[in-house]
Design a protein around this motif. Structure first.
Motif, short mmCIF file in Angstrom:
data_model
loop_
_atom_site.label_atom_id
_atom_site.label_comp_id
_atom_site.label_asym_id
_atom_site.label_seq_id
_atom_site.Cartn_x
_atom_site.Cartn_y
_atom_site.Cartn_z
N ILE A 27 0.79 -1.24 0.00
CA ILE A 27 0.00 0.00 0.00
C ILE A 27 0.82 1.29 0.00
O ILE A 27 0.25 2.37 -0.07
CB ILE A 27 -1.06 0.01 1.12
N HIS A 28 2.14 1.19 0.06
CA HIS A 28 2.93 2.41 -0.16
C HIS A 28 4.25 2.06 -0.84
O HIS A 28 5.09 1.36 -0.29
CB HIS A 28 3.20 3.16 1.16
N THR A 29 4.39 2.54 -2.08
CA THR A 29 5.63 2.35 -2.82
C THR A 29 5.92 3.63 -3.61
O THR A 29 5.09 4.53 -3.65
CB THR A 29 5.53 1.20 -3.86
N TYR A 50 20.32 3.05 -5.05
CA TYR A 50 19.21 3.32 -4.13
C TYR A 50 19.71 4.28 -3.04
O TYR A 50 20.80 4.08 -2.51
CB TYR A 50 18.79 1.98 -3.52
N HIS A 51 18.93 5.28 -2.69
CA HIS A 51 19.45 6.29 -1.77
C HIS A 51 19.82 5.72 -0.39
O HIS A 51 20.68 6.25 0.29
CB HIS A 51 18.55 7.52 -1.68
N TYR A 52 19.20 4.62 0.01
CA TYR A 52 19.60 3.99 1.28
C TYR A 52 21.09 3.58 1.19
O TYR A 52 21.84 3.71 2.15
CB TYR A 52 18.78 2.74 1.57
N LEU A 53 21.47 3.03 0.03
CA LEU A 53 22.85 2.57 -0.14
C LEU A 53 23.83 3.73 -0.35
O LEU A 53 24.98 3.66 0.07
CB LEU A 53 22.95 1.59 -1.31
N LYS A 264 12.60 14.50 8.61
CA LYS A 264 13.31 15.78 8.56
C LYS A 264 14.04 15.84 7.23
O LYS A 264 15.06 15.17 7.05
CB LYS A 264 14.33 15.86 9.71
N ARG A 265 13.47 16.61 6.31
CA ARG A 265 14.05 16.67 4.96
C ARG A 265 15.38 17.41 4.98
O ARG A 265 15.52 18.43 5.67
CB ARG A 265 13.09 17.37 4.00
N GLY A 266 16.34 16.88 4.22
CA GLY A 266 17.60 17.59 3.99
C GLY A 266 18.45 17.86 5.23
O GLY A 266 19.06 18.91 5.35
N CYS A 326 6.09 -0.57 8.30
CA CYS A 326 7.29 -0.18 9.03
C CYS A 326 8.07 0.67 8.03
O CYS A 326 8.68 0.15 7.09
CB CYS A 326 8.10 -1.40 9.46
N TRP A 327 8.00 1.95 8.24
CA TRP A 327 8.41 2.92 7.22
C TRP A 327 9.90 3.21 7.24
O TRP A 327 10.44 3.63 8.27
CB TRP A 327 7.58 4.20 7.43
N TRP A 328 10.56 2.99 6.09
CA TRP A 328 11.90 3.54 5.79
C TRP A 328 12.94 3.12 6.85
O TRP A 328 13.39 2.01 6.81
CB TRP A 328 11.74 5.06 5.69
N SER A 356 6.15 -1.91 1.23
CA SER A 356 7.57 -2.07 0.86
C SER A 356 8.33 -0.76 0.76
O SER A 356 9.51 -0.70 1.00
CB SER A 356 7.70 -2.82 -0.46
N ASP A 357 7.64 0.32 0.33
CA ASP A 357 8.34 1.58 0.05
C ASP A 357 9.34 1.41 -1.11
O ASP A 357 10.23 2.25 -1.29
CB ASP A 357 9.08 2.13 1.27
N ALA A 358 9.18 0.35 -1.89
CA ALA A 358 10.13 0.10 -2.98
C ALA A 358 10.17 1.29 -3.94
O ALA A 358 9.14 1.88 -4.25
CB ALA A 358 9.72 -1.17 -3.73
O1 RAT Z 1 11.66 5.16 1.66
C1 RAT Z 1 12.02 6.03 0.87
O2 RAT Z 1 12.40 5.76 -0.25
C2 RAT Z 1 12.04 7.47 1.30
O3 RAT Z 1 12.85 8.16 0.46
C3 RAT Z 1 10.81 8.24 1.18
O4 RAT Z 1 10.33 8.17 -0.11
C4 RAT Z 1 9.68 7.99 2.01
O5 RAT Z 1 9.30 6.66 1.93
C5 RAT Z 1 8.53 8.87 1.66
O6 RAT Z 1 7.48 8.34 1.37
O7 RAT Z 1 8.72 10.09 1.71
#
Ligand code: RAT
Ligand code: ZN
Length: 416
Positions: A27-29, A50-53, A264-266, A326-328, A356-358
């Motif tokens: 429900i959220h990607t 991927y920005h996490y990496l 908290k952006r940026g 479970c977000w991010w 997933s937030d994929a």
């Molecule tokens: O999980 C992510 O990829 C984050 O960068 C954000 O996109 C976050 O999930 C969001 O929805 O703002």
């Protein structure tokens, strides 16, 4: 279908099989219907950049941020691979995710170099590949995050396209609530409002804008990510627009409003997209919102692990609130385990345990694979406890529960 109560010793096996077979609603990607073309990311280089990496790789990089961002995508991918997979063991959740994904696709990065892996991806047809990823992840639907303010995405909606029924839309309105100083001009250019003044004409123009886009996208809910400083009540622009435009529109359309507080952006702008951080949000503000608008439905996921307990308690008080995912930064096994256990113990089956937030199609494979293992572990423990209390469960009941926790409860909430 076996309707016998399962003996204690069979629970772990049956629960993990059922949880791994149950088709989830994601429900959220940040994925896109294939009709959006290049906006749908997939394949090796996107997995690696991927920005996490990116954030993790800078723990080891010893060159300036700008130098990295000036490289091509495949050069960036190579630097990240070298730092996070070759020079160090890839134990972090995001690193492990790449490996789980490649492994599930039958690829072996210990034997194949990046060039030969890239070749394999180049031979895939994007539309078939989406199906393959969804099949491996056992995901039946994917909700996108769709912004009318995105210059790449908007023209596709405006032109119109044949929808892939597996992809649903969510209307994301961050700029409207967080950048009114620049956003009002756009609404005015599109003919919805005449000025930045927050008066009845402006609110009604915003409502018309929301209703046009809800219809164009066939949006399932509206959504916003909020800073930890969000407070309710308040006379801020953000709160006034929520109260006078968003919530009335959601009530009229019968749609939930998804709140994602804590980002908290940026925090470090040098990291660009990887530079966001988190802080605990003020849950009492959200409780006041739920109390004041019982006719509105709210979905909420909080970014800080410190908010999770009070969020579950809030859900016990307000049945117009549905907790999800479970977000991010909380999407790591240790926190998923703690959050899932806490949610089951406090709000039972009326929750959506994960999304997933994929951002890259292939990621659904690992994000769901990893989460399912944790969910199965926690659920097994709960059924074992019931068994000890004299309440045997059947495989059919476990199947019903897993379905509810991975989309069924969300659907029921939306349909209420
Ligand atoms: O999980 C992510 O990829 C984050 O960068 C954000 O996109 C976050 O999930 C969001 O929805 O703002
Ligand atoms: Zn997201």
């Amino acid at each position: 279908m076996n309707t016998d109560f399962l003996p204690l010793k069979e629970l772990p096996g049956v629960v993990s099989r059922v949880v791994s077979e149950t088709e989830a609603m994601d429900i959220h990607t940040h994925l896109y219907d294939p009709a959006f073309g290049d906006l749908l990311l997939w394949g090796l280089d996107d997995l690696l950049v991927y920005h996490y990496l990116v954030a993790e790789a800078f723990r080891y990089f010893d060159f300036p941020h700008d130098e990295f961002f000036s490289l091509s995508k495949s050069q960036q991918a190579e630097r990240i691979w070298d730092a996070l997979f070759v020079r160090n063991s890839p134990i972090s959740e995001a690193c492990r995710g790449v490996l789980t994904t490649l492994n599930a696709l039958g690829l072996d990065p210990r034997k194949q170099d990046l060039a030969s892996l890239r070749n394999w991806f180049a031979g895939q047809d994007p539309r078939d590949y989406v199906g393959r990823c969804m099949e491996l992840a056992k995901v039946k639907s994917i909700c996108m995050t769709n912004s009318p303010f995105d210059d790449l995405e908007r023209p596709v909606w405006e032109k119109g396209f044949e929808r892939d029924p597996r992809f649903t839309a969510a209307l994301s309105i961050d700029p409207l609530l967080r950048e009114w100083e620049s956003c009002w001009k756009q609404l005015s250019d599109w003919g919805y409002i005449d000025s930045a003044d927050l008066n009845e004409a402006t609110f009604s123009g915003i409502r018309r804008f929301l209703s046009d886009w809800t219809e164009k996208m066939d949006a399932r809910f509206l959504m916003v990510s909020l800073p930890p400083t969000f407070r309710y009540p308040d006379e801020s622009v953000c709160v006034r627009i929520i109260r006078e435009a968003i919530l009335p529109h959601c009530r009229e359309a019968g749609l939930p409003f998804a709140l994602m507080p804590g980002v908290k952006r940026g925090v470090n702008p040098l990291l660009r997209m990887a530079g966001d951080g988190l802080a605990k949000c003020d849950m009492e503000s959200f409780e006041r919102l739920f109390a004041e608008f019982p006719q509105n439905k709210f979905l909420l996921t909080a970014l800080s692990s410190e908010n999770q307990h009070e969020l579950c308690v809030a859900a016990r008080k307000f049945n117009n609130l549905h907790v999800f995912g479970c977000w991010w930064f909380t999407n790591i096994p240790s926190i998923i385990e703690e959050m899932s256990r806490m949610r089951l113990e406090l709000i039972g089956m009326s929750v959506t345990l994960q999304h997933s937030d994929a951002r890259v199609m292939d990621q659904v494979i690992y994000k769901w694979g990893h989460s399912r293992r944790v969910i199965a572990k926690v659920l097994t423990e709960k059924y074992e406890d019931l068994n000890r209390a004299g309440w045997g469960v059947t495989e059919e009941e476990i199947r019903r529960d897993a379905g509810q926790l991975m989309g069924g409860a969300y659907e029921a909430f939306c349909a209420k």
